[in-house]
Enzyme design. Sequence first.
Site, short mmCIF file in Angstrom:
data_model
loop_
_atom_site.label_atom_id
_atom_site.label_comp_id
_atom_site.label_asym_id
_atom_site.label_seq_id
_atom_site.Cartn_x
_atom_site.Cartn_y
_atom_site.Cartn_z
CG ASP A 312 -5.97 0.60 0.05
OD1 ASP A 312 -5.75 -0.03 1.10
OD2 ASP A 312 -5.51 0.27 -1.06
CG ASP A 349 6.94 12.86 2.46
OD1 ASP A 349 6.47 12.38 1.41
OD2 ASP A 349 6.48 12.66 3.60
CD GLU A 353 -0.55 12.17 2.92
OE1 GLU A 353 0.33 12.17 2.02
OE2 GLU A 353 -1.59 11.50 2.85
CG PHE A 380 5.81 5.75 4.43
CD1 PHE A 380 5.61 5.97 5.78
CD2 PHE A 380 4.99 4.87 3.75
CE1 PHE A 380 4.59 5.33 6.44
CE2 PHE A 380 3.97 4.21 4.42
CZ PHE A 380 3.77 4.44 5.76
CB ALA A 382 3.98 -0.95 3.86
CB THR A 384 10.04 1.57 8.48
OG1 THR A 384 9.65 2.38 7.36
CG2 THR A 384 11.15 0.63 8.05
CB SER A 387 9.32 8.98 5.62
OG SER A 387 8.57 10.09 6.06
CE LYS A 399 6.39 13.15 7.43
NZ LYS A 399 7.41 13.22 6.38
CG ASP A 522 -1.40 1.85 -5.67
OD1 ASP A 522 -1.08 1.24 -4.63
OD2 ASP A 522 -1.59 3.07 -5.71
#
Lengths: 686, 566
Positions: A312, A349, A353, A380, A382, A384, A387, A399, A522
């Site tokens: 990853d 969020d 980030e 968020f 995986a 779509t 978020s 965004k 994970d």
Amino acid sequence: MFVPQRRFERRPQSRSLFDRGIVLRAIADSFKKLDPRWQARNPVIFVVEVGAVATTIFFLRDILRHTGSAGFDFAIAAWLWFTVLFANFAEAVAEGRGKAQADFLRRTKSDVMARLLLDGGSEEKIPGTSLRKGDRFVVEAGEIVAADGDVIEGAATIDESAITGESAPVIRESGGDRSAVTGGTRVLSDRIVVRVTANPGESFLDRMIGLVEGAQRQKTPNEIALSILLSGMTIIFLIAVATLAPFSIYAQHHQSVTILIALLVCLIPTTIGGLLSAIGIAGMDRVMQRNVLAMSGRAVEAAGDVDTLLLDKTGTITLGNRQAVEFVCAEGIDAKDVARIAYLSSLADETPEGRSIVSLAQQQGTRDGEAPEGSTFVPFSAYTRMSGLDLPDGTKIRKGAPDSVMTWVREQGGTPSPDLAPAVDRIARAGGTPLLLARNAMVLGVIYLKDILKPNMRDRFDRLRAMGIRTVMITGDNPLTAATIAKEAGVDDFLAEATPETKMDLIKREQGSGRLVAMTGDGTNDAPALAQADVGVAMNSGTQAAKEAGNMVDLDSDPTKLIEVVEIGKQLLMTRGSLTTFSIANDVAKYFAILPAMFAIAYKPMQELNVMRLTTPESAILSAVIFNALIIIALVPLALRGVKYEPKGANRVLFENTMIYGVGGIVVPFIGIKLIDVVLTALHLT
Amino acid sequence: MTVIGWIQAIVFFLLVLALTKPIGSYMFRVFDGQKTWLSPLLRPVERLIYRIGGVREDEEMTWYAYAFAMLAFSVVSFAYLYVLLRTQKWLPFNPQHFDNMTPDLAFNTAISFTTNTNWQFYSGENALSYLSQMAGLAWHNFVSAGVGIAIAVAVVRGVARTSVKTLGNFWVDLTRCCLYVLLPISIVVGLYFVAAGMPQNLHAYQDAVSIEGFKQTLTGGPMASQEVIKELGTNGGGFVNANSASPNENPTALTNLVELVLIFLLGAGLTYTYGKMVKDTRQGWAIFTAMAILFFAGFMLAYWAEAQGNPLVHAMGVAGGNMEGKECRFGISASALFATVTTDTSCGAVNSWHDSFMPLGGLVPLVNMQLGEIVFGGVGSGLYGMIVFVVLTVFIAGLMVGRTPEYLGKKIERREVQFAILAALVTPVLCLVPTAVAAIIPPGLATLNNGGPHGFSEILYAFTSTNANNGSAFGGLGPNLFYNIVTGTNMMFGRFAVAIPALALAGALAGKTSVPEGPGTFTTHSGIFVALLIGVIVIVGALTFLPADSLGPIVEHLLLLQGNTY
């Protein structure tokens, strides 16, 4: 509040291989392992033990009959017993560290009371051992989690040091990918409700105890194959030696059975036979020392075979925290407005980030506080890959990945203008992550997230490439960004805009062409891929589902560790191969020691073959037997630590190891046997 | 050792080397079912054979179906030869009116030829009718060679194919081998042999009076036709007892060279066929190289030992090498070469008496056979025997690299190791156990002509030769019921107990997927791999026999240096 009765300890991590306590315990275990039922698991050493029993009987007979060879028979019998004991000792030492850790973990498991949550909301105090799958219980600060489970309510900081040895507390919360708690860990703050996912006896701690102790250790496929080879060779030598008895009768020379047994033991591959299981256990132990829990030896072995590593990007190749560094505005949109909307979109969020976007917006003058009352956060996912926030007035802010946001805008009835494309492109090319920011049917701007590469990764990928392992970076980024980062980091390939499905497809495709795949993961949506991969390392911080699916759990939750696991796997196989080669090559010298000695009387000129010029036939045979026993003990450190490993091409490794263990294996015993003979002669022992 | 002696060996080897690629590619085309330049002529015959036999050409067989077909064919052809030998008295083409063979000798002989061994406990010229020679032995010389090559081709397919269960069709492989490979070469070279002076007739032996006035019986018969396939198919059973030492079977120096080349021809060619089939000819050449090194090592020792000569003879004032038991026409080099070549392969034809070699000279044929005859080897059997060793080497060496070992992309795992070690077990068991029994029981010692280590070597050689399906004899050991039966069963197990695990190994390999080669996999055509392969062959294959050999030829050599002979 329930207070634990004992001091909460951190699991000791590193102990020397030859710690005094471990060695003493191993010596005691070496004798326990003389039990023939245990020995039968290892055919080579079992043959030695049978030989030891037989020679002991001959020795006793010699004493009763007062025949002359009692001293010699005694010496052979004693050294055969030592051979068996040394092999047992190797295994016992290898198990030592694991056993010490298992003892500790057992103490952790001691009786914990649990607060069972009843349907009506009331609580009942019951022993932790009577919790069953599906039960719910409450844990609060200061208490110990009574069973494995998923947090279904609340969040808490937890001290997992009893399991991981790591003292920094971790956060566990309901929902998301950090919901799993492990029995035996301690809650430091807050209150959580946990749904039990493992019955007593099947918990993570129970499995961990079993694994580190090696109690349920199964022979791995490669170990079985090697055992078959060694057994086959044992049979071959058994025949070669057994037929020597009639051959000697033909030569009119009675051959003592003790000498035949001595020859047999020297020829069968006792060195590798004695060290084989120790090598396997030590391999798992080395993985454990890196704080990775391998669910089976098979997994460690498979790690050595891995052809493709899926890594990853985030957390492995780059530092987890991408930083927002720039807001780019769409035509006709006020920069202040962009910053404010970006700020709102990221308020809830909690990712690094998200937080960096909030702080960038604040730097640019956004002074808003909390999100308006009644807003709902859209997390968020995986799927779509966006978020955002839905405001109570119906305004929707999103965004996320540019293509996803564009699609979403279109769904909202808008027609996104292409004027931001150059900005998106520029950011992607620079290796950054462009996030498109939209409000309802309108695209407002682009957020530039900058990726920060972890130091020294290029070096590691070069090492992997030298070993013949292909690295594939997995990222949700668009192909342009992915390509730039992949190039910068030095990985061989990348999978951009990855979803669980494309990741799964990649694994299947690699496996379809005969490759073995390793990955880390994970989240719950990683679980199928973790299960499909040949080596799946789940992060301890991850969900229960991920931990169930993988065949290793990294207690430190450090994805880069996969690389070390691969190296350990390779080292494990190399150690086995090298010691097998060494063991087989040893036979040459032993023949030259024993054969002339055996027929010294029947055929005097056979002394010509006594190239080592060993003093007497007895000293020659005894020296070979002693060498054979001592070499096991001498190689225990090598077996436990593994042979020297450097990432190089296979042909280079083959050449070097052939020289060291093949040619060395032929030469060393000539020297060793001669030295032992010199010592025996000097001490007048024969 | 002389320059001429070395030149003979080198010329021979260069010829083999030059022929390897052409014959190898030809065989590749044959077994791949492709058209060859003989197809217009032979294809109709081939089709006819399938129609008569009810063989469906495109039907593929699993390894056990293949093994079963092979066994069934062998059982039937064994029974056929047994009946022929037991009834030859009443059948035509028996001008010498030879009697039927005794049951135990017929059993021994029938197994011997079925298994491509050609161990002979009889003298052909004094025991067999022309019909038995032609329709019995020569027939077997073809088909037993065909069976060996068919098995090898099936085993190679196992290595080459991926993710399938089948290894080809036994009947097709056997037919094509006999028809396209063995027959054409035999016809052409057979005609040369006739031209070179070998008898090829059907009339009775002729009496003649020599110049010195002695009465002689000149043997005759269809010899040339049988001679080619004797070498080409690595059969080795001579028409006459003196085998290729006899001027009838080996009239000139040139026929001697041709016979030598014929022995190695198909075994060497198959290494190239192998390379073509696995789509990497370097793999074939790596095996060829390992074989060539073992060949030269053996030849050098044998030639050196024979050229040194006997110190006891030297003491009597006779200088020079050991000429006892050698044909003066061929001399030391060509005899040592023939002995090496015939035991590198499962041929067993001889042009000198191995029994009369110096102890170390005699050790070479013995060790060659104990390795399992993998130096070019018996036609087919040499290659599949070598593949077993390659698999073992890959497994041991491959682990040293830190990966589950792979050979040509196939992972070598439990099943492969199991079958390989099973095949490797056969030789030690079948050489040593019967030798041990024979060395201590009265029937085992009853027909032994020599005592001491030399007598022991004779027993050991007999079981080594029969187990390895070689068929050459050390001599000095006579037939009796014990030896007829035990060597007979030994030949049977020596053949099938290796072939079946080898086929099983191939079956296991065929089912595997192939892993693409990368920097993590070591190459199996490198010098270091060849060295490792030789190491494994010598340590696993030969060292097992060191105790036995040291009680035979080795100690005999050491005793000889002290002045003792047996």
